[in-house]
Design an enzyme around this catalytic site. Sequence first.
Site, PDB file in Angstrom:
ATOM      1  CB  SER A 117      -0.965  -0.046   1.188  1.00 29.34           C
ATOM      2  OG  SER A 117      -2.006   0.898   1.041  1.00 29.34           O
ATOM      3  CG  ASP A 257      -6.002  -4.055  -3.869  1.00 30.14           C
ATOM      4  OD1 ASP A 257      -6.230  -3.159  -3.042  1.00 30.14           O
ATOM      5  OD2 ASP A 257      -4.894  -4.589  -4.029  1.00 30.14           O
ATOM      6  CG  HIS A 284      -5.459  -2.746   0.317  1.00 36.50           C
ATOM      7  ND1 HIS A 284      -4.939  -2.272  -0.876  1.00 36.50           N
ATOM      8  CD2 HIS A 284      -4.874  -1.986   1.295  1.00 36.50           C
ATOM      9  CE1 HIS A 284      -4.099  -1.288  -0.632  1.00 36.50           C
ATOM     10  NE2 HIS A 284      -4.028  -1.093   0.671  1.00 36.50           N
TER      11      HIS A 284
END
Length: 313
Positions: A117, A257, A284
């Site tokens: 991320s 995601d 995610h």
Amino acid sequence: MTAYQLEDILPADVEGTLAFDGAETWYRITGDLDSGIVPLVVAHGGPGCTHDYLLRLTALARTGRPVIHYDQLGNGRSTHLPDAAPSYWTPELFVAELDNLLTGLGIAEAYHLLGQSWGGMLGAEFAVRQPAGLQRLVIANSPASMPLWSQAANSLRAELPAAVNETLLEHERAGTTDSPEYRQAMLVFYDRHVCRVVPNPPEVAASLAAIDNDPTVYTTMNGPSEFHVLGSLKTWSIVDRLPLIQVPTLIISGRYDEAAPVAVRPFFDLIPDARWRIFDESSHMPHVEETQRYLRVVQSFLEGAEPDGADPV
């Protein structure tokens, strides 16, 4: 290839801190840095999260590869700075902290880097500087720009139940995103697009709780939620610099995601030596949602082989 157990989180062999910018960066090492195998450094997301939710990557140390987790400044076990000016929290700060970590641990001449991320955004910021010791890069569940991230988030929000989205919009317009109603509606999005393992595993819950306990970095750089970006990263982009990344790069994302393909694709299109793997049962956090395959894919890539699966069309 080593067989991995789904719940395998190995204990640290070493924990410590390194001085940085008048503060301290906390780290943990699983394995032996003197093993002769290139270590993997793991950069967590947020910005403003902690290392905990990525601890399943310690299983990679079973192959003999040292795995290094750390808490970025302002988070977790590193020094918290709740009174720092908002302008203090920049990508450049965290790039410098990562560089300090590599030097302090004596691995700056050879290492792999995995960022998840925000950590993947940080990894890209680091890699475009072409550091000599970086061998391989993994960008997991990351956008190449925050405008593209917001575009993806808006599309996903449109698929939420109408009442949920209206609650979100109502509180965003009113500036009451700290209300229980907003947080409850926010969780509907999170359960679909952040982590589809519900209830969240303990290590994930620990990282999310850490943001609540000290939201300084998260709210300053990101905003009140994953999909309502108001912070200093709102206009961030690395798209035009991606051709500068000259190391083999693995891109990872999940089918559900929040880092949707529109936000990820520039990495694949513009990094010269890139491959992209999408995890069909994940959002995610495929390292939690499809742990065995995730570890197998990453380990294969770090060993110099092409990971299983194919690049998306």
